[in-house]
Design a protein around this motif. Structure first.
Motif: not given
Ligand SMILES: Nc1ncnc2c1ncn2[C@@H]1O[C@H](COP(=O)(O)OP(=O)(O)O[C@H]2O[C@H](CO)[C@@H](O)[C@H](O)[C@H]2O)[C@@H](O)[C@H]1O
Length: 390
Positions: A182-185, A260-262
Motif C-alpha cells: 500500500v502506498e503511504k498507508p 534515508r529519504d530526506v
Molecule cells: N513528475 C515527475 N517527473 C520526474 N520526477 C519526478 C516526478 N515526480 C516525482 N519525481 C521524482 O521521483 C522521485 C520519487 O518521488 P515521489 O515524490 O513521487 O515519491 P515519494 O518519495 O513520495 O514516494 C516514493 O518513494 C518512497 C521512498 O522514498 C517509496 O516508499 C514510495 O513507495 C514511492 O512512491 C523523487 O526523486 C522525485 O523528485
C-alpha cells in the motif's frame, strides 16, 4: 576525480534517475532549487551526489535523468561534476520541454521517454531517486534481480512505524511471503518479527524493460492513467505475481546499507545530524567536502547549518535548519518557545524549525517597525511643592 568501480560492470541495465519532483514538503528550501540539488548540511556538494556516487561505483556507464521542477542548478552540477564519470554519457530529459503538461508522475516520466530509452537496447531499467541519502551496492541489487528471474525487484528496508505512512509499505504473510503493498498507508502494517517497524519500499526498482514497457503502455491514456510507480505500477506487478523484494542488508556491525529519504524537514535535518560526527555513517561521496562555514561560539543542539550560514556569539538554537546564507545575530535564540518560533519561522509537526534569510529579514523589519516601549508605563506624577512644604 576517479571512483572505485564494481569489478563486473552491469551491462545492458540502464539507470534512470528521477529528479523532477517539486519537493514541496521541504517548503521554502526548494523554492529556488529542486530537491536533488539542495546542499547536504554544510558540506560542499548536493544531495544527488549520494546516488550518483553509488551509480558510478556500481560500474554503470550511462545515465538517463528525468528533470522537471527547477532543473537548472541540477543540470549545471551534473555537467560540471559528474558527466565525465559516465563513459557513455548522461542524457537529461526535461518533462516541461517534452510536453505542455510535463511528466504526470514517476512512471509517466519513463513512459514519455520509451522511444529514447529503446535506443539504448536495455535489458533492464533501474529506477533511482535523486533525493535519497544512501550508500547501497547497486550492482548487488541488479545481481539479485537477475538471479530471481522476476520481472520487478523493489529494494526495501525497515523503517520506524511512526514514519511508515510516508512510504510504500509491504505486507508479509505469516511465512514471510509478500502479500500486499500500500502506498503511504494511513495504518501501516508492522513487521511480524519487529512490531515497531514496517517494511518500506525505497523507491529503487529494477524492471525488466519488456515487462515495464508493456505495463506503461497498458496504463496510458486518461481511462487507465497509471502514472505513478508506487500508486499504480507496483500494485499491478504484485497482482500479476511479478514482484520480488530485495531487502537491503541492515546495520550489523556497520556493514548495512544506509538509506534515508530526506523528503521532509524532519528527515532532512535528522539525516544531516547522522553525518555531523567525525565518523560519518557511510563514506561521503568524493564530491562532498567538510564544512564550508561553522557556527561561532554558540549553543546549537540538533541544528544544521547550510552553506554560508553563521550564528553569532552566545546564540542558542535548538532543532533547526539554518538556511543558506542566514546570519543569526549575537545572542539570537530559537527553538525554545513554540509560540515565538511560530511567529517568525516554519515549524514542522516533528519539531524542526526552518529559518531562512527571508524569514530573518521579515522578522527584523517587523521588530524595527514595532513601537519602542515607553520607559515608564504610566506618566510620572507631577508633584508640585507647596511653598509651605518648601
Ligand atoms: N513528475 C515527475 N517527473 C520526474 N520526477 C519526478 C516526478 N515526480 C516525482 N519525481 C521524482 O521521483 C522521485 C520519487 O518521488 P515521489 O515524490 O513521487 O515519491 P515519494 O518519495 O513520495 O514516494 C516514493 O518513494 C518512497 C521512498 O522514498 C517509496 O516508499 C514510495 O513507495 C514511492 O512512491 C523523487 O526523486 C522525485 O523528485
Amino acid at each position: 576525480m576517479t571512483f572505485p568501480r564494481s569489478a563486473a560492470a552491469p551491462s545492458r541495465c540502464l539507470p534512470f534517475l528521477l529528479a523532477g519532483g517539486q519537493g514541496s514538503r521541504l517548503f521554502e528550501l526548494t523554492s529556488r532549487v529542486c530537491k536533488p540539488a539542495l546542499s547536504f548540511g554544510s558540506f560542499e556538494g548536493r544531495i544527488v551526489d549520494f546516488v550518483l556516487s553509488a551509480t558510478v561505483r556500481a560500474g554503470f556507464e550511462n545515465l538517463f535523468v528525468a528533470t522537471q521542477y527547477r532543473p537548472d542548478g541540477l543540470c549545471r552540477h551534473l555537467d560540471r561534476n559528474w558527466a565525465h564519470n559516465f563513459a557513455r554519457g548522461v542524457s537529461i530529459r526535461d518533462g516541461a520541454a517534452l510536453s505542455a503538461h510535463g511528466y504526470r508522475g514517476t512512471a509517466d516520466a519513463v513512459r514519455a521517454n520509451i522511444t529514447s530509452l529503446d535506443a539504448f537496447g536495455p535489458r533492464e531499467i533501474m529506477i533511482l531517486s535523486g533525493d535519497h541519502v544512501l550508500d547501497i551496492d547497486l550492482a548487488a541489487l541488479l545481481q539479485h534481480h537477475r538471479s530471481q528471474e522476476c520481472p520487478v525487484t523493489v529494494a526495501a528496508t525497515s523503517v520506524p512505524l511512526s514514519t511508515a505512512g510516508d512510504f510504500g509499505i509491504f505486507d508479509l504473510d505469516a511465512g514471510g511471503r509478500l502479500s500486499g503493498f500500500v502506498e503511504k498507508p494511513a495504518h501501516p502494517t508492522p513487521m511480524a518479527d519487529d512490531p515497531g517497524r514496517a517494511l518500506a519500499s525505497t523507491g529503487i526498482y529494477v524492471f525488466d524493460w519488456i515487462w515495464l514497457k508493456a505495463a506503461l503502455r497498458a496504463g496510458a491514456g486518461p481511462a487507465a492513467a497509471r502514472d505513478d510507480f508506487g500508486q499504480d505500477i507496483l500494485p499491478m506487478a504484485l497482482q500479476e505475481k511479478a514482484l520480488c523484494v530485495y531487502r537491503l542488508p541492515e546495520g550489523d556491525e556497520g556493514r548495512g546499507a544506509y538509506w534515508r529519504d530526506v523528503g521532509t524537514l524532519d528527515a532532512y535535518r535528522l539525516a544531516q545530524l547522522d553525518f555531523d560526527a567525525a565518523e560519518t555513517p557511510v563514506a561521503l561521496p568524493k564530491t562532498m567536502r567538510r564544512p564550508v562555514t561553522q557556527s561561532v561560539d554558540s549553543f546549537s543542539e540538533g541544528t544544521v547549518y547550510l552553506p554560508g550560514s553563521r550564528a553569532g556569539r552566545r546564540s542558542q538554537i535548538r532543532n533547526a535548519i539554518v538556511g543558506p546564507g542566514v546570519q543569526l545575530p549575537v545572542g539570537f535564540r530559537a527553538g525554545f518557545d513554540e509560540e515565538e518560533d511560530a511567529r517568525w519561522f516554519r515549524r514542522s509537526a516533528g519539531g524542526t524549525l526552518l529559518i531562512t534569510a527571508e524569514m530573518m529579514a521579515r522578522r527584523e523589519t517587523t521588530l524595527r517597525k514595532a513601537p519602542t516601549r515607553p520607559l515608564f508605563r504610566q506618566r510620572p506624577r507631577m508633584t508640585s511643592l507647596s511653598p509651605m512644604e518648601g
